[in-house]
Enzyme design. Structure first.
Site, PDB file in Angstrom:
ATOM      1  N   TYR A 143       6.559 -10.064   6.717  1.00 38.32           N
ATOM      2  CA  TYR A 143       6.523  -8.625   6.965  1.00 38.32           C
ATOM      3  C   TYR A 143       7.100  -8.338   8.338  1.00 38.32           C
ATOM      4  O   TYR A 143       7.116  -9.215   9.206  1.00 38.32           O
ATOM      5  CB  TYR A 143       5.080  -8.104   6.964  1.00 38.32           C
ATOM      6  CG  TYR A 143       4.477  -7.894   5.597  1.00 38.32           C
ATOM      7  CD1 TYR A 143       4.526  -6.641   4.988  1.00 38.32           C
ATOM      8  CD2 TYR A 143       3.825  -8.926   4.926  1.00 38.32           C
ATOM      9  CE1 TYR A 143       3.955  -6.430   3.745  1.00 38.32           C
ATOM     10  CE2 TYR A 143       3.241  -8.721   3.676  1.00 38.32           C
ATOM     11  CZ  TYR A 143       3.311  -7.466   3.089  1.00 38.32           C
ATOM     12  OH  TYR A 143       2.750  -7.251   1.873  1.00 38.32           O
ATOM     13  N   ASP A 146       0.821  -1.214   0.000  1.00 37.08           N
ATOM     14  CA  ASP A 146       0.000   0.000   0.000  1.00 37.08           C
ATOM     15  C   ASP A 146       0.858   1.267   0.000  1.00 37.08           C
ATOM     16  O   ASP A 146       2.056   1.220   0.266  1.00 37.08           O
ATOM     17  CB  ASP A 146      -0.871   0.032   1.269  1.00 37.08           C
ATOM     18  CG  ASP A 146      -2.059  -0.900   1.164  1.00 37.08           C
ATOM     19  OD1 ASP A 146      -2.379  -1.344   0.044  1.00 37.08           O
ATOM     20  OD2 ASP A 146      -2.673  -1.192   2.217  1.00 37.08           O
TER      21      ASP A 146
END
Lengths: 241, 241
Positions: A106, A48
């Site tokens: 992540y 994003d």
């Protein structure tokens, strides 16, 4: 290609209409000029707006016979310094950066004290007390396994499936930072940022309820994009060509 | 005040005419609004455009009786995130951040591999071979002691004196970075960035000649601002109030 980027000034990974600067758009533009053909990149994770990457993986097909080292050097010469190609390799014909991926990992960094130099690369810890790392890790362990994570994603963004298998999720603390690490076969949109807020702010009961019901407490907001790093992607060794 | 800043988007420390954003300008503007009086800051080091600080020290006089913790909090609420006040203390009446300083220390970071995330905070290592740390440290040791450093400063910038006493100068390597550390009673304009280039690019003979003659080889350019950090300032303990 393995790619590192500072996502601060990009509207995310995914190509957008002209005038909107994205990481994919920048790399495709440069690839197109170096290889002299239209290139469409597939990526392991569509990060994003504002999210960073340490080891994003992207693949493409080309008819060019350019030497890999020359391509690598040309890309880094032409790309902005906030995008660096760490590695370029030739993959097997069936390789696809997105569909061949077995797992993604992540990392989310929260700064425990305000820092001018760390601001771009960390979210803000809003807790009134120092973090209770044991409690955080008990919450993180509830995420492991295969669950429907629809409570923890942006609505209407991932119509295919909301089932993900989390292989590892943990919190650690050190060097003035609180760090959340998570590995899963796949992630929903904004899922890591929702899980950061959920493990920090929800009790174990609330977290289990949200996971079971698919409904997230209204007040829960995803953690700030600037603390999130797309770290690594795993493939079958022979898929890499 | 002890101040940390990311200098990338500032035209240096020193206040400039309206329309030019500087660190001093930003802090004075906020102090003025919090204390409701004109404030003029004195700083230990007037860093150049693009240079960062980990521990800049600035002082001012005020008639305000605002509580220090409230002042500290108000400043960090109103300043941009690229400037953080690390500490606010009351000093003795004779204290002056610039004139009371006994020594200043700087650090210069060179990235040994290109990095998207490290770009803002490191210069580029341009050597064709890996750095020879022993050779670099032999060159650095030539800088120690009291010398005329006019060969290694921006011309016409420091009319008072070009004599500085260097207490420590060394290179170290680790974690993909090559780091130069230097401590001196005072520094001339752009001096650290010239010394980084000088120790990297000049032979020991050339370096000694430049130091003795006050003339710098024409081709020598100061290292990029983005790798430089103003690290710490030393004062007499009782000067701190």
């Amino acid at each position: 290609m393995v790619i590192e980027y500072d996502g601060t000034d990009f509207a995310g990974w995914q190509r957008q209409p002209a005038g909107v600067t994205t990481v994919q758009g920048e790399i495709e533009r440069v690839l197109c000029s170096v290889l002299d053909e239209e290139i469409s990149l597939a990526a392991a994770g569509r990060t994003d707006r504002g999210v960073h990457a340490l080891g994003q993986v992207a693949s493409c097909m080309t008819t060019s016979s350019i030497e890999l080292q020359r391509l690598h050097h040309a890309l880094n010469s032409l790309l902005p310094p906030s995008i660096r190609i760490r590695d370029v390799t030739e993959a097997g014909e069936s390789f696809h950066a997105r569909y061949s991926a077995l797992w993604r990992s992540y990392r989310y960094v929260l700064a425990l004290r305000q820092s001018a130099l760390g601001y771009r690369f960390s979210g803000t810890y809003r807790g009134k007390r120092p973090p209770d790392i044991d409690r955080l890790n008990r919450s993180a362990s509830l995420l492991c396994g295969t669950h429907d994570f629809s409570a923890f994603s942006k609505k209407g963004s991932d119509p295919s499936s909301t089932i993900c298998s989390v292989m590892e999720a943990s919190w650690s603390v050190g060097d003035g930072q609180l760090v959340f690490s998570i590995t899963a076969n796949r992630f929903l949109r904004s899922m890591v940022r929702f899980l950061v807020s959920a493990t920090l702010e929800l009790g174990a009961g609330e977290l289990s309820d949200a996971l079971a019901s698919g409904r997230c407490p209204n007040a829960l907001r995803p953690a700030e994009a600037r603390g999130l790093f797309f770290r690594e992607v795993g493939y079958e060794p022979d898929e890499m060509g």
